[in-house]
Design an enzyme around this catalytic site. Structure first.
Site, mmCIF file in Angstrom:
data_model
loop_
_atom_site.group_PDB
_atom_site.id
_atom_site.type_symbol
_atom_site.label_atom_id
_atom_site.label_comp_id
_atom_site.label_asym_id
_atom_site.label_seq_id
_atom_site.Cartn_x
_atom_site.Cartn_y
_atom_site.Cartn_z
ATOM 1 N N LYS A 8 -21.927 44.665 53.985
ATOM 2 C CA LYS A 8 -21.573 43.659 53.286
ATOM 3 C C LYS A 8 -20.251 42.254 54.372
ATOM 4 O O LYS A 8 -20.599 43.298 54.862
ATOM 5 C CB LYS A 8 -20.549 43.631 51.660
ATOM 6 C CG LYS A 8 -21.400 44.092 50.202
ATOM 7 C CD LYS A 8 -20.716 43.804 49.321
ATOM 8 C CE LYS A 8 -21.575 44.546 48.166
ATOM 9 N NZ LYS A 8 -21.568 44.242 47.206
ATOM 10 N N ARG A 22 -23.274 53.436 46.729
ATOM 11 C CA ARG A 22 -24.313 52.199 47.140
ATOM 12 C C ARG A 22 -24.733 51.711 48.662
ATOM 13 O O ARG A 22 -23.761 51.524 48.847
ATOM 14 C CB ARG A 22 -24.094 50.806 45.663
ATOM 15 C CG ARG A 22 -25.534 50.938 45.715
ATOM 16 C CD ARG A 22 -25.727 49.018 44.783
ATOM 17 N NE ARG A 22 -26.582 48.506 44.587
ATOM 18 C CZ ARG A 22 -26.984 47.403 45.701
ATOM 19 N NH1 ARG A 22 -25.785 46.524 46.546
ATOM 20 N NH2 ARG A 22 -28.001 46.749 45.258
HETATM 21 C C1 9MG Z 1 -26.808 44.775 42.961
HETATM 22 N N1 9MG Z 1 -25.007 44.679 43.877
HETATM 23 C C2 9MG Z 1 -25.232 44.654 45.389
HETATM 24 N N2 9MG Z 1 -23.873 44.608 45.392
HETATM 25 C C3 9MG Z 1 -23.927 45.603 44.726
HETATM 26 C C4 9MG Z 1 -22.673 45.760 43.869
HETATM 27 O O1 9MG Z 1 -20.891 45.868 44.939
HETATM 28 N N3 9MG Z 1 -22.254 47.400 43.134
HETATM 29 C C5 9MG Z 1 -23.486 47.212 41.781
HETATM 30 N N4 9MG Z 1 -23.455 47.803 40.943
HETATM 31 N N5 9MG Z 1 -24.765 46.540 41.824
HETATM 32 C C6 9MG Z 1 -24.844 45.793 43.185
#
Ligand code: 9MG
Length: 260
Positions: free
Chosen positions: A205, A239
């Site tokens: 990010k 994630r």
């Molecule tokens: C789809 N998406 C993109 N970034 C995300 C994040 O930080 N958390 C979740 N749950 N979905 C995300």
């Protein structure tokens, strides 16, 4: 949780068949690398991203979901905020609905109340992707996000969705400044007060890129650092794009816990 973006820019060329084939190869690799969940997204939620039509999102997500379920035995999460996509995804075997809008769109609560089996990730976002990074403001970051979670948990339970199905995600990068993102990461454990599992999405990010002055292709080390911090704060699901490296880093962290 391994990320499978199925937006048009995520696979460079080819018709639908070759795109699905490429996706299946990527899923196979992520499973081999240790992913327990595959998160499929058909809508870009990056800062500045524009809305996608229901028809486009369905035609992106459902064929790949079906192909994954046919070939692999893996938990599949669908990243969507549209009730119709949620309903179709559940009908085709999705196990988790990952909603960056926390089921606030029309019909979402009803769809999730009709099915009692799928888990739901409620993510916090201030604003909407197109404008969310324009000067985000909080009275008190953690309290404001906790209040939002309490309201969404209440909306879910009132709609007939058991709280035991819910996962909370503070939404790194979704309407948060650089400082707010790092403060959130440092204080993530405070959300345990809500007694629900936590999910963290930090991989590649811009909070990492901005801090380190690194292009998106050079954010692996920063992403691993954030994954470890989130796990130390008690996040149960991380994630990520780089599954193999993250699983290695988490194994090292777990070894320190086991051998304490
Ligand atoms: C789809 N998406 C993109 N970034 C995300 C994040 O930080 N958390 C979740 N749950 N979905 C995300």
């Amino acid at each position: 949780m391994g990320i499978l973006n199925f937006t048009p820019d995520s696979f460079s060329d080819g018709g639908k068949f070759s795109r699905i084939d490429l996706a299946l190869n990527q899923v196979e690799q992520m499973i081999a690398d240790g992913a327990a969940i595959i998160d499929i997204g058909g809508e870009s939620t990056r800062p500045g991203a524009r809305d996608v039509t229901e028809k486009d999102e369905l035609s992106r997500v459902i064929p790949v979901l079906k192909a994954i379920n046919k070939r692999f035995n893996v938990v599949v999460s669908i990243d969507t905020s549209k009730s119709s996509v949620m309903a179709e995804a559940i009908a085709h075997g999705a196990s988790i609905i990952n909603d960056v809008r926390a089921l606030q769109n029309d019909g979402c609560l009803d769809v999730l109340a009709q099915d009692q089996s799928v888990a739901i990730c409620l993510m916090h976002m201030q604003g909407l992707p197109r404008t969310m990074q324009h000067n985000p403001q909080y009275e008190h970051l953690i309290t404001d996000i906790s209040t939002f979670f309490e309201q969404r948990i209440l909306a879910c339970t009132q709609a007939g969705i058991s709280a035991s199905r819910l996962i909370l995600d503070p939404g790194f990068g979704f309407g948060k400044s650089l400082e707010q993102n790092y403060s959130l990461l440092a204080n993530m454990a405070k959300f345990h007060a809500l007694s629900l599992p936590l999910l963290a999405g930090l991989s590649r990010k811009s909070m990492i890129g901005s801090l380190l002055n690194r292009d998106v292709s050079e954010r692996l080390a920063g992403s691993l650092a954030t994954a470890i911090i989130a796990a130390q704060q008690g996040a149960k699901i991380i994630r990520v794009h780089d599954v193999k490296e993250t699983v290695d880093a988490l194994k090292v962290l777990h070894a320190t816990h086991i051998n304490k």
